[in-house]
Design an enzyme around this catalytic site. Sequence first.
Site, PDB file in Angstrom:
ATOM      1  CD  GLU A  87       2.117  -3.427   2.373  1.00  0.00           C
ATOM      2  OE1 GLU A  87       2.177  -2.205   2.330  1.00  0.00           O
ATOM      3  OE2 GLU A  87       3.045  -4.105   2.514  1.00  0.00           O
ATOM      4  CB  THR A 125       9.256   0.178  -1.051  1.00  0.00           C
ATOM      5  OG1 THR A 125       9.226   0.250   0.134  1.00  0.00           O
ATOM      6  CG2 THR A 125       8.942  -1.695  -1.719  1.00  0.00           C
TER       7      THR A 125
END
Length: 313
Positions: free
Chosen positions: A131, A184
């Site tokens: 991530e 994101t």
Amino acid sequence: MQKNAIKIFSPATIANVSCGFDVIGMALERPVDEIILRKSSHSGIRILNIHGARLSTRPDKNVVGVVLYTMLNQLPNIKYGLEVEIFKNIQPGSGIGSSAASAAGAAVGANLLLGDRFTTTELVKIAMEGERFASGIAHADNVAPAIMGGFTLVRSYHPLDLVELHVPKNLWATVLHPKIEIKTSEAREILKKKVLMSDAIKQWGNVGALIAGLYQENYELISRSLEDVIVEPVRSILIPSFYKLKMECKKAGALGGSISGSGPSVFMLSCGKAKAQYVAKCMDEIYAKLGIDYTIYVSPINSQGIQWEWITE
């Protein structure tokens, strides 16, 4: 039987869960990524093929490769490498944990192939490095539910402290994925760096009540708690017809919902499959008029997390 190859089924996830920004996530039963990992006589990591998405097969440029290198660096005595084939059914940039499915699936699969050497919390930490590579932040609210299943609470990052939450048996999710791109990193940049104390108090109350509603299987309390007064008002401007969608879905019987992860997907929770399907019909009627390509998923909550099967070769 020698266990030299394994197929992993890694689920989509919804992070933030309305009021639970960066701390509450949940796993879905569909869609699901598939990853095949094999032991190899060649050293290092080789990504042989990626189906369903245009992603790099260079291990140092792919979430799966980053996670596998992170794990192998903690096991210096491993004498063989790993070969990987990836089937992406969760589209990158969808907001339903595409990178997390890759990261978590790679961590769980490699751990099983290498003799089940890591704890669940250690696997989450390893998957978080994927991530970090994908978004710049090593967050756990997607990879934790992908690995652990159900709803998870990230109580703390330092040290990492994960809490499994109760899953009401009749809770279903309806997810709309508009085919628009929201990165994101960009979605984080628009967030306010400070919040009002009054908003923080509302948010804390909703988080506590949501958790209580899950354990009590009190769907009315869950509905009242699905209110985000901090992040949703800012990020919603990135999603076409967001508030109309939310309002009409609640009229159709949804308990409530919000933005999934950083978007663009929007999720709604419902009590029962029939209601979730009716909410999907409502979503379809609204987005069919907008000229935007989209996909709708109707799914129960995935209480098991990542699943796998050994491959006999």
